[in-house]
Scaffold this motif. Structure first.
Motif, mmCIF file in Angstrom:
data_model
loop_
_atom_site.group_PDB
_atom_site.id
_atom_site.type_symbol
_atom_site.label_atom_id
_atom_site.label_comp_id
_atom_site.label_asym_id
_atom_site.label_seq_id
_atom_site.Cartn_x
_atom_site.Cartn_y
_atom_site.Cartn_z
ATOM 1 N N ASN A 1 0.820 -1.213 0.000
ATOM 2 C CA ASN A 1 0.000 0.000 0.000
ATOM 3 C C ASN A 1 0.855 1.264 0.000
ATOM 4 O O ASN A 1 0.524 2.238 0.672
ATOM 5 C CB ASN A 1 -0.944 -0.013 1.210
ATOM 6 N N ASP A 2 1.930 1.258 -0.769
ATOM 7 C CA ASP A 2 2.804 2.433 -0.850
ATOM 8 C C ASP A 2 3.028 2.878 -2.292
ATOM 9 O O ASP A 2 4.046 3.456 -2.622
ATOM 10 C CB ASP A 2 4.137 2.166 -0.156
ATOM 11 N N GLY A 3 2.054 2.606 -3.151
ATOM 12 C CA GLY A 3 2.174 2.953 -4.562
ATOM 13 C C GLY A 3 1.591 4.316 -4.892
ATOM 14 O O GLY A 3 1.070 5.017 -4.022
ATOM 15 N N PRO A 4 1.650 4.673 -6.161
ATOM 16 C CA PRO A 4 1.157 5.991 -6.590
ATOM 17 C C PRO A 4 -0.370 6.030 -6.706
ATOM 18 O O PRO A 4 -1.041 5.006 -6.663
ATOM 19 C CB PRO A 4 1.809 6.165 -7.962
ATOM 20 N N ARG A 5 -0.876 7.234 -6.879
ATOM 21 C CA ARG A 5 -2.297 7.420 -7.151
ATOM 22 C C ARG A 5 -2.596 6.894 -8.542
ATOM 23 O O ARG A 5 -1.701 6.847 -9.359
ATOM 24 C CB ARG A 5 -2.640 8.914 -7.074
ATOM 25 N N PRO A 6 -3.764 6.473 -8.837
ATOM 26 C CA PRO A 6 -4.969 6.648 -8.043
ATOM 27 C C PRO A 6 -5.230 5.522 -7.041
ATOM 28 O O PRO A 6 -6.073 5.671 -6.170
ATOM 29 C CB PRO A 6 -6.071 6.686 -9.097
ATOM 30 N N THR A 7 -4.541 4.373 -7.122
ATOM 31 C CA THR A 7 -4.861 3.243 -6.247
ATOM 32 C C THR A 7 -4.084 3.250 -4.938
ATOM 33 O O THR A 7 -4.565 2.709 -3.947
ATOM 34 C CB THR A 7 -4.568 1.913 -6.962
ATOM 35 N N GLY A 8 -2.883 3.800 -4.951
ATOM 36 C CA GLY A 8 -2.030 3.726 -3.775
ATOM 37 C C GLY A 8 -1.379 2.365 -3.602
ATOM 38 O O GLY A 8 -0.723 2.113 -2.596
ATOM 39 N N HIS A 9 -1.546 1.484 -4.583
ATOM 40 C CA HIS A 9 -0.971 0.139 -4.505
ATOM 41 C C HIS A 9 0.317 0.032 -5.317
ATOM 42 O O HIS A 9 0.476 0.697 -6.342
ATOM 43 C CB HIS A 9 -1.959 -0.904 -5.021
ATOM 44 N N ARG A 10 1.195 -0.832 -4.846
ATOM 45 C CA ARG A 10 2.395 -1.212 -5.599
ATOM 46 C C ARG A 10 2.357 -2.722 -5.735
ATOM 47 O O ARG A 10 2.523 -3.449 -4.776
ATOM 48 C CB ARG A 10 3.668 -0.784 -4.870
ATOM 49 N N HIS A 11 2.094 -3.176 -6.949
ATOM 50 C CA HIS A 11 2.122 -4.602 -7.257
ATOM 51 C C HIS A 11 3.571 -4.913 -7.634
ATOM 52 O O HIS A 11 4.018 -4.571 -8.730
ATOM 53 C CB HIS A 11 1.163 -4.930 -8.401
ATOM 54 N N CYS A 12 4.295 -5.500 -6.714
ATOM 55 C CA CYS A 12 5.726 -5.783 -6.854
ATOM 56 C C CYS A 12 5.849 -7.204 -7.390
ATOM 57 O O CYS A 12 5.626 -8.174 -6.656
ATOM 58 C CB CYS A 12 6.380 -5.626 -5.484
ATOM 59 N N ILE A 13 6.192 -7.342 -8.671
ATOM 60 C CA ILE A 13 6.059 -8.613 -9.383
ATOM 61 C C ILE A 13 7.426 -9.140 -9.838
ATOM 62 O O ILE A 13 8.257 -8.390 -10.336
ATOM 63 C CB ILE A 13 5.137 -8.432 -10.613
ATOM 64 N N ASN A 14 7.631 -10.436 -9.677
ATOM 65 C CA ASN A 14 8.837 -11.082 -10.180
ATOM 66 C C ASN A 14 8.819 -11.056 -11.705
ATOM 67 O O ASN A 14 7.855 -11.527 -12.320
ATOM 68 C CB ASN A 14 8.891 -12.542 -9.717
ATOM 69 N N GLY A 15 9.871 -10.510 -12.309
ATOM 70 C CA GLY A 15 9.945 -10.468 -13.766
ATOM 71 C C GLY A 15 9.932 -11.837 -14.398
ATOM 72 O O GLY A 15 9.387 -12.031 -15.491
ATOM 73 N N VAL A 16 10.488 -12.834 -13.713
ATOM 74 C CA VAL A 16 10.508 -14.216 -14.221
ATOM 75 C C VAL A 16 9.092 -14.751 -14.373
ATOM 76 O O VAL A 16 8.828 -15.599 -15.216
ATOM 77 C CB VAL A 16 11.343 -15.118 -13.289
ATOM 78 N N ALA A 17 8.154 -14.249 -13.599
ATOM 79 C CA ALA A 17 6.765 -14.714 -13.652
ATOM 80 C C ALA A 17 6.008 -14.088 -14.818
ATOM 81 O O ALA A 17 4.872 -14.467 -15.093
ATOM 82 C CB ALA A 17 6.055 -14.374 -12.347
ATOM 83 N N LEU A 18 6.638 -13.132 -15.513
ATOM 84 C CA LEU A 18 5.962 -12.380 -16.573
ATOM 85 C C LEU A 18 6.565 -12.632 -17.948
ATOM 86 O O LEU A 18 7.754 -12.886 -18.083
ATOM 87 C CB LEU A 18 6.069 -10.886 -16.280
ATOM 88 N N GLU A 19 5.718 -12.502 -18.946
ATOM 89 C CA GLU A 19 6.146 -12.468 -20.349
ATOM 90 C C GLU A 19 5.632 -11.140 -20.907
ATOM 91 O O GLU A 19 4.426 -10.883 -20.829
ATOM 92 C CB GLU A 19 5.547 -13.625 -21.134
ATOM 93 N N PHE A 20 6.513 -10.324 -21.450
ATOM 94 C CA PHE A 20 6.100 -9.040 -22.034
ATOM 95 C C PHE A 20 5.789 -9.220 -23.507
ATOM 96 O O PHE A 20 6.562 -9.825 -24.250
ATOM 97 C CB PHE A 20 7.185 -7.982 -21.861
ATOM 98 N N ARG A 21 4.656 -8.699 -23.923
ATOM 99 C CA ARG A 21 4.246 -8.723 -25.333
ATOM 100 C C ARG A 21 4.054 -7.286 -25.782
ATOM 101 O O ARG A 21 3.103 -6.613 -25.356
ATOM 102 C CB ARG A 21 2.972 -9.527 -25.538
ATOM 103 N N PRO A 22 4.949 -6.771 -26.645
ATOM 104 C CA PRO A 22 4.840 -5.383 -27.118
ATOM 105 C C PRO A 22 3.532 -5.151 -27.870
ATOM 106 O O PRO A 22 2.992 -6.071 -28.493
ATOM 107 C CB PRO A 22 6.024 -5.218 -28.057
ATOM 108 N N ALA A 23 3.046 -3.900 -27.829
ATOM 109 C CA ALA A 23 1.797 -3.547 -28.516
ATOM 110 C C ALA A 23 2.011 -3.567 -30.022
ATOM 111 O O ALA A 23 3.075 -3.335 -30.522
ATOM 112 C CB ALA A 23 1.344 -2.160 -28.078
#
Length: 166
Positions: A144-166
């Motif tokens: 709960n230390d992220g920016p507005r508007p939610t105030g959340h920081r979803h701190c995610i392991n990059g290994v768990a993600l696959e990036f797909r460019p637009a």
């Protein structure tokens, strides 16, 4: 006056520089994964076949990658971030920000049903653990230390993600 982002980066880089923290490598995700039925489900043997050793450790055993080790932390192109385990759309680049923590951070998921949450008490206090809603893969934690508007920081392991460019 000190720069908080620089101080945070220095401490996290020092902690992640070859020091092993077994506590960080086991955040308690197995309990949440075992207690739910997910749309995408495989046996442990099949997950091991489909994922690299590091992906398996993070997604299926609730591990944590070292800070500043993922190229996705600095990814700034437009696109979407998907679950490495099942391909579920999780986060949009429009919601990504530089938290200075060394992990890809987002102020909200791509939609409300993309991620699931559980409580992780492994470090002696309650944290909100994040999982892929489709396969239960461990992603990281929400703070709960992220920016507005939610105030959340979803701190995610990059290994768990696959990036797909637009």
């Amino acid at each position: 006056m000190t720069n908080t982002k620089t101080d945070r980066r220095s401490v996290l880089a020092l902690l992640g520089a070859g020091v092993s923290f077994p506590v960080l490598a086991a955040c308690g995700g197995s309990e949440a994964q075992a207690q739910q039925n997910f749309r995408v489900s495989y046996s442990e043997a099949e997950w091991r076949r489909r994922l690299t050793a590091q992906e398996f450790r993070i997604l299926r055993q609730a591990g944590t990658e070292r800070p500043f080790s993922s190229p996705l932390d600095g990814e700034s192109r437009r696109g979407t971030f998907h679950c490495q385990g099942c391909g579920n759309r999780l986060f949009s680049s429009a919601h990504k920000f530089d938290s200075g923590t060394g992990w890809p951070s987002f102020w909200q998921p791509i939609d409300s049903g993309a991620v699931a949450y559980s409580t992780d008490r492994l470090l002696g206090y309650a944290r909100t653990e994040e999982h892929c809603a489709d396969c239960g893969g461990h992603l990281g934690h929400r703070f709960n230390d992220g920016p507005r508007p939610t105030g959340h920081r979803h701190c995610i392991n990059g290994v768990a993600l696959e990036f797909r460019p637009a």
